[in-house]
Design a protein around this motif. Structure first.
Motif, mmCIF file in Angstrom:
data_model
loop_
_atom_site.group_PDB
_atom_site.id
_atom_site.type_symbol
_atom_site.label_atom_id
_atom_site.label_comp_id
_atom_site.label_asym_id
_atom_site.label_seq_id
_atom_site.Cartn_x
_atom_site.Cartn_y
_atom_site.Cartn_z
ATOM 1 N N PHE A 61 0.847 -1.193 0.000
ATOM 2 C CA PHE A 61 0.000 0.000 0.000
ATOM 3 C C PHE A 61 0.883 1.242 0.000
ATOM 4 O O PHE A 61 1.974 1.243 0.587
ATOM 5 C CB PHE A 61 -0.896 0.023 1.237
ATOM 6 N N CYS A 62 0.371 2.275 -0.665
ATOM 7 C CA CYS A 62 1.095 3.546 -0.760
ATOM 8 C C CYS A 62 0.303 4.628 -0.023
ATOM 9 O O CYS A 62 -0.918 4.667 -0.120
ATOM 10 C CB CYS A 62 1.235 3.888 -2.242
ATOM 11 N N ASP A 63 0.998 5.455 0.718
ATOM 12 C CA ASP A 63 0.360 6.605 1.371
ATOM 13 C C ASP A 63 0.557 7.799 0.450
ATOM 14 O O ASP A 63 1.636 8.401 0.411
ATOM 15 C CB ASP A 63 1.008 6.856 2.732
ATOM 16 N N VAL A 64 -0.483 8.107 -0.312
ATOM 17 C CA VAL A 64 -0.376 9.161 -1.330
ATOM 18 C C VAL A 64 -0.003 10.511 -0.710
ATOM 19 O O VAL A 64 0.681 11.322 -1.335
ATOM 20 C CB VAL A 64 -1.702 9.274 -2.122
ATOM 21 N N SER A 65 -0.413 10.714 0.543
ATOM 22 C CA SER A 65 -0.116 12.011 1.188
ATOM 23 C C SER A 65 1.380 12.211 1.400
ATOM 24 O O SER A 65 1.821 13.320 1.660
ATOM 25 C CB SER A 65 -0.848 12.114 2.533
ATOM 26 N N GLN A 66 2.163 11.141 1.283
ATOM 27 C CA GLN A 66 3.600 11.243 1.515
ATOM 28 C C GLN A 66 4.429 11.022 0.242
ATOM 29 O O GLN A 66 5.656 10.934 0.307
ATOM 30 C CB GLN A 66 4.037 10.210 2.572
ATOM 31 N N VAL A 67 3.735 10.896 -0.897
ATOM 32 C CA VAL A 67 4.458 10.624 -2.150
ATOM 33 C C VAL A 67 5.183 11.878 -2.630
ATOM 34 O O VAL A 67 4.597 12.952 -2.704
ATOM 35 C CB VAL A 67 3.483 10.109 -3.235
#
Lengths: 135, 138
Positions: free
Chosen positions: B10-16
């Motif tokens: 899973f990716c945390d888009v807020s930290q990309v």
């Protein structure tokens, strides 16, 4: 129909550099305290039963758990670094239901305790206060 | 320095960050209310570059994809493989010691939603051996 979903298979993931990374060696996990806030609206001229109303706010959950602590583990180290920096971090909980449900919590107020005993392995217990809506 | 992801994560888009944008993919999922949504992930096989590559190798999520990363990681292939299997179990929520041994041995692949095991490639072999032992005990 509600199903019996096993505790086993539940994972806590910590966001590190945008990648959700499984928190290793968890032995127990608890997510508690999420509750709609209420206010007492009982009036002097009311009936015998007290009355309450929702304030419209929700108390956030606190995530806590225990793990087998490894001081060399990258995720344990990253968590403790966040504790010492008073940092905020996103956490994701995934359950083992048929179509896995995930919940993302914005974490802050992180805490990590260690326990050392001659008759036991190194153990850690962690707490994560959460803020804002669960997404 | 490069590393390749073993599993979809899973990716945390807020930290990309901008350099990670091109690595993000989207898969079908559901939100907390059960509504279908697109979920951001890093697909298995995604190659990360820079310090994040080393970090992902140290958690067991990825393996070095070039000499620079392998040198910085300073682990044998066996150590990398052990770390990978450990991470797979953590990712699947396999925390029970006995179940971790069964996973390592290839007997189970994880859990079904009804408390049962997902059989692994060694499932039949394990149960045949177990039945034989139980038969001898009787």
């Amino acid at each position: 129909m509600a199903n019996k979903v096993p505790s086993k298979g539940t994972a806590l993931l910590m966001e590190i550099t945008s990648v959700y990374t499984a928190f290793p060696q968890i032995t127990s996990l608890s997510i508690s305290g999420e509750k709609a806030e209420t206010v007492d609206t009982t009036t002097l001229d009311g009936g015998a039963s007290k009355t309450k109303a929702n304030t419209g706010y929700v108390d956030n959950a606190t995530i806590s758990g225990e793990c087998l602590y490894d001081p060399d583990d990258t995720v344990h180290t990253a968590f403790i670094t966040k504790v010492r920096a008073a940092g905020t971090n996103n956490f994701k909980v995934t359950y083992a239901d048929a179509t896995p449900t995930s919940e993302v919590y914005a974490g802050l107020g992180l805490g990590f305790d260690r326990s050392v005993s001659p008759a036991d392995v190194l153990r850690g217990s962690f707490t994560i206060e959460t803020t804002g809506a669960v997404t | 320095m490069k590393a390749r992801l073993h599993l979809q994560q899973f990716c945390d888009v807020s930290q990309v960050t901008p350099e990670l944008q091109s690595l993000v993919s989207w898969v079908p999922g559901k939100d907390v209310a059960g509504k279908p949504v697109s979920v951001a992930v890093y697909a298995a096989g995604t190659v990360f570059e820079g310090p994040i590559a080393l970090q992902l190798c140290r958690t067991g999520q990825a393996a070095p994809a070039d000499d620079e990363c392998a040198k910085a990681l300073n682990m044998t292939q066996q150590q990398i493989d052990v770390l990978r299997v450990e991470y797979e179990m953590n990712n699947l929520g396999i925390n029970n010691k006995g179940d971790r041994d069964l996973y390592r041995a290839g007997v189970i692949l994880g859990y079904n939603a009804d408390l049962t095991y997902k059989p692994g490639p060694k499932w039949d072999e394990y149960h045949a051996a177990k039945a034989k032992i139980e038969g001898e005990e009787i």
